[in-house]
Design a protein around this motif. Structure first.
Motif, short mmCIF file in Angstrom:
data_model
loop_
_atom_site.label_atom_id
_atom_site.label_comp_id
_atom_site.label_asym_id
_atom_site.label_seq_id
_atom_site.Cartn_x
_atom_site.Cartn_y
_atom_site.Cartn_z
N UNK A 154 0.80 -1.11 -0.07
CA UNK A 154 0.07 -0.22 0.15
C UNK A 154 0.67 1.17 -0.01
N UNK A 155 2.04 1.09 0.58
CA UNK A 155 2.79 2.30 0.81
C UNK A 155 3.47 2.52 -0.64
N UNK A 156 3.77 1.44 -1.37
CA UNK A 156 4.38 1.57 -2.77
C UNK A 156 2.96 2.07 -3.69
N UNK A 157 1.79 1.87 -3.32
CA UNK A 157 0.75 2.21 -4.01
C UNK A 157 0.66 3.88 -4.00
N UNK A 158 0.69 4.28 -2.73
CA UNK A 158 0.60 5.68 -2.41
C UNK A 158 1.65 6.43 -3.09
N UNK A 159 2.83 5.92 -3.04
CA UNK A 159 3.99 6.53 -3.82
C UNK A 159 3.88 6.56 -5.32
N UNK A 160 3.13 5.65 -5.71
CA UNK A 160 2.92 5.57 -7.35
C UNK A 160 2.00 6.30 -7.65
N UNK A 161 0.92 6.83 -6.80
CA UNK A 161 -0.11 7.68 -7.33
C UNK A 161 0.31 9.11 -7.29
N UNK A 162 1.36 9.23 -6.46
CA UNK A 162 1.77 10.54 -6.27
C UNK A 162 2.50 10.75 -7.64
N UNK A 163 3.49 9.94 -7.75
CA UNK A 163 4.44 9.91 -8.81
C UNK A 163 3.65 10.18 -10.11
N UNK A 164 2.61 9.32 -10.31
CA UNK A 164 1.79 9.42 -11.57
C UNK A 164 1.02 10.77 -11.82
N UNK A 165 0.65 11.24 -10.63
CA UNK A 165 -0.12 12.54 -10.44
C UNK A 165 0.46 13.80 -10.82
#
Lengths: 385, 427
Positions: free
Chosen positions: A144-155
């Protein structure tokens, strides 16, 4: 406001995760004052502990705040990760904090005023064995931590598309880029909100300003630009400044999101909070009152909740199969309902919310309640064995 | 927040123990009795205004019985009525909800919290009970379930719909809001404490999320009819006593004749209704401001009673037998009387409601009318046909929402559940 609430939930959840893993919530050590009880006396400048060495296993901190400030008490791993914490301990009050600890070195910290690194005491836990945390849950948290980071990176690039359009003064392009720029944020909102300081800068609505704050100078972020683009239909110098500020604030989010405190129960309650966001802001049409892009946020909130749920599901299904069956059903029902409002299931172009009638809003609201109620039980299903 | 899990030692029952508030109430009753003994004159004036001895208002009403509580039960002071839409098409799931509801309802009417209670559970999960009734007395809470005509279109129940459960006809003057009419089922919560009634519906709604959704609900206060023959008839928001001739909960013969469905009233498909009743719920908005500007003479003519005592025209006491011909032909009492309706008699237990103001500054208020009867066709429809056509009161009221429900018989014991006779395959 929400950020504070999340933190409190996280705190309680952390404490309970560790306590409940072994189901030792009824230990009576407290009364006998046995080996497992550590008395912590907190003042504004001291953090006294009754013993600095105690056996591994179930430990209870009996805390008394004799200071003048509200304090919080932590049990920390040597690398500062939190074992257990208790917040909002008012002056003159007593609280208890339980933790399941393995042998090793730890620190107990009091934070008068709930700020800074706190006043620390090194403690040693000896011998014995503590119950291991479920490795699957640690994996879920990491994912989930990775997911949160990915969301930020893609945003961030999507935000730049939006803010570039604003800086160019291109009203149409800015309107088109607005809702997509918010999706990643909306998917992981409770994590972003847990920092407390970013959310008020980027996602506050006009009515979220405090008494004495001037909307002209103090209102920043997405919704301020939303108002300019849809209601005022003008992009001026101030809007261009705000676009650049939004880039900056969201970059701050991107750099910090990976370090957020995340636990299995905070993930579960975070998922529920995403549905709460839908129930209080999106279903009513308050969130995107000028652009009426509420359904995009709605979808993103549900996706974020679903992600957290999917990661926790293997453990939750073992502990409460009926619950996960219900959650599968209700997530599917809500997703199906939302699909009624977009032509293409791969796009995020949803019906403008001002075109969604009263009866349809009621149907959406009913579906949110149907999902959020069982979702509120997910946290219990990832701690109970 | 409560403490951490470690120091929880309280049982999970979360029963409502006698609270300071209820103890004070009992003390108050004691003082009143003392006054009665000391000075008779004072006490006599007081008793007329106190329909129930204070101590009784906290009691529990038995949930189990041949008939559902909340119909012939002496009317409590407060109401929270909720109508639900069924959201599931899974019969087993719906039946499970009825069982869960029955269990929760029986606990709440006994003054206990729902499930594992309002505190003491896992700190990171919401408690089973919402908690606002902790420490309050049972307050004579009754919970009564009813099934609407639309329910019988679901779960293959079409052939079990009783003939007596008719859709109400359109009456002249009706201005019904569909959004707060009808419903697949309803729950009527009555209690002497509004918090207890609201708590009950809130918790049942919560248990039902995903299976049912609240369609509309109504809060009521100040019961407008009496089902206890010795008490003074309460007044409605127009300031009048209405429903003086209501069926009392103690009048077994009249209840059997007019309210409870008898085995001989049913056929093979509707036998599940034996011991039940039919409920009509109507939200009746009053044009309060224009009524208040109406002369006393007209007000009394409209009702056919005097405003002070509540006596029918030409009579001295509220319970004196009315002489209908002395009233104006369009007087409310005259038109509503069984003698003007081929004997049609209904059990009324309506409540006043006030939902603030309506945006034009007018009191959004009126009567939430609830009537129980053996057959809607011979009860409410019969009477309302007469009233809607001719009643002088129509100038001051409007029916704005409407619903009808089949109210199944009582839950017999702890193994029984709401609607078992309808939903059990063998029944």
């Amino acid at each position: 406001m929400r950020a504070v609430r999340l933190t409190v939930v996280t705190a309680a959840a952390t404490a309970a995760t560790l306590a409940a893993v072994t189901g030792c919530t009824q230990k009576s050590d407290a009364k006998s004052g046995g080996d497992h009880v550590v008395e912590v006396t907190a003042t504004d400048d001291k953090c006294d502990v009754s013993k600095t060495e105690f056996p591994a296993g179930h430990v209870e901190l009996s805390i008394e705040n004799k200071g003048s400030k509200v304090t919080e008490v932590y049990v920390l791993f040597p690398d500062d990760r939190i074992v257990s914490e208790r917040e909002n301990i008012g002056p003159g009050t007593k609280q208890k904090l339980t933790a399941e600890v393995k042998a090793g070195s730890y620190e107990i910290a009091c934070k008068p005023g709930m700020k800074g690194d706190g006043i620390r005491q090194k403690v040693t836990v000896t011998g014995g064995k503590a119950v291991k945390r479920d490795a699957r849950l640690d994996k879920a948290v990491a994912a989930y931590r990775t997911y949160a980071q990915e969301q930020a990176d893609e945003t961030l690039p999507k935000v730049t598309t939006f803010t570039d359009a604003v800086r160019k003064g291109d009203l149409k392009a800015a309107q088109a880029a607005y809702a997509p720029s918010r999706i990643g944020w909306e998917r992981t909102e409770p994590v972003a909100e847990s920092f407390g300081d970013i959310d008020p800068k980027v996602d506050v609505r006009a009515d979220g300003l405090e008494e004495g704050q001037d909307p002209k100078t103090d209102w920043t972020g997405w919704h301020r630009l939303e108002k300019a683009l849809w209601q005022d239909k003008k992009i001026g110098a101030r809007e261009k400044e705000l676009a650049t500020q939004l880039d900056k604030d969201l970059k701050d989010w991107q750099t910090r999101v990976g370090k957020a405190d995340i636990t299995p129960t905070s993930m579960a309650n975070g998922a529920k909070e995403l549905l709460d966001e839908v129930a209080t802001g999106k279903v009513t049409g308050e969130e995107e009152r000028y652009s009426h892009t509420d359904l995009v946020d709605f979808k993103a909130n549900v996706e974020g909740a679903e992600k957290a749920y999917d990661l926790l599901k293997p453990v939750a299904a073992e502990n409460d199969a009926a619950l996960t069956k219900e959650l599968d059903k209700q997530f599917a029902a809500l997703d199906t309902l939302l699909d009624k409002y977009r032509k293409d299931k791969t796009s995020y172009e949803f019906t403008s919310y001002d075109k969604v009638g009263k009866a349809d809003r009621k149907e959406l609201s009913d579906a949110v309640n149907a999902l959020a109620e069982p979702l509120s039980k997910l946290a219990a299903a990832v701690v109970v064995k | 927040m409560t403490d951490t899990a470690a120091d929880v030692s309280v049982g999970s029952d979360n029963a409502r123990t006698p609270s300071r508030r209820s103890l004070l109430a009992v003390g108050g009753a004691g003082l009143a009795l003392g006054a009665a003994a000391a000075g008779g004159a004072v006490a006599v004036t007081r008793t007329g205004d106190d329909p129930q001895p204070v101590a009784d208002s906290g009691d529990a009403v038995s949930f189990h019985g041949a008939h559902q509580a909340g119909i012939a039960t002496a009317v409590q002071d407060r109401l929270h009525f909720a109508s639900f839409d069924v959201k599931t098409d899974d019969r087993d799931e719906f039946v499970q909800l009825l069982k869960d509801w029955t269990k929760a309802a029986s606990r709440m009417t006994e003054g206990h919290a729902v499930g594992e209670g309002a505190y003491g559970g896992l700190p990171e999960a919401p408690p089973d009970d919402t908690g606002e009734a902790l420490g309050l007395k049972p307050s004579r809470l009754t919970l009564t379930i009813g099934f609407g005509p639309s329910l019988f279109e679901k779960f293959g129940l079409a052939d079990r719909r009783p003939e007596a459960l008719v859709d109400l006809p359109k009456f002249p003057g009706d201005n019904l809001d569909k959004a707060r009419s009808d419903g697949d089922l309803c729950i009527q919560a009555c209690a002497d404490d509004p918090q207890v009634a609201v708590h009950a519906i809130r918790n049942l709604a919560r248990i039902g999320f995903g299976k049912v959704a609240v369609r509309w609900s109504q809060l009521g206060f100040g019961k407008t009819s009496s089902t206890t023959p010795d008490a003074q008839t309460p007044r409605n928001l127009m300031g009048f006593k209405d429903g003086t001739r209501n069926i009392a909960g103690t009048e077994k013969a009249r209840l059997d004749e007019h309210v409870w469905v008898d085995a001989k009233d049913t056929d093979a498909n509707s036998s599940w209704m034996t011991g039940g009743s039919y409920l009509v719920a109507r939200r009746i908005r009053m044009n309060i401001e224009t009524w208040d500007r109406t002369s006393l003479q007209e007000q009394e003519d409209v009702f056919g009673r005097d405003k002070g005592e509540g006596a029918p025209v030409g009579k001295a006491k509220e319970r004196d037998e009315p002489f209908l011909k002395a009233m104006k032909p369009d007087a409310h009492v005259r038109l509503a009387h069984p003698d003007s309706n081929a004997g049609a008699t209904i059990l009324r237990r309506g409540y006043s409601f006030t939902d603030g103001t309506d945006g034009l500054g007018r009191l959004e208020a009126g009567l939430f009318f609830l009537a129980y009867q053996k057959d809607v066709r011979k009860g409410f429809i019969r009477v309302q046909r007469n009233l809607s056509r001719s009643d002088a009161l129509n100038e001051y009221i409007q029916h704005v929402s409407s619903a009808v429900f089949a109210v199944p018989p009582g839950v017999r014991d702890s193994g029984d559940w709401w609607g078992r006779a309808l939903f059990s395959k063998e029944a």
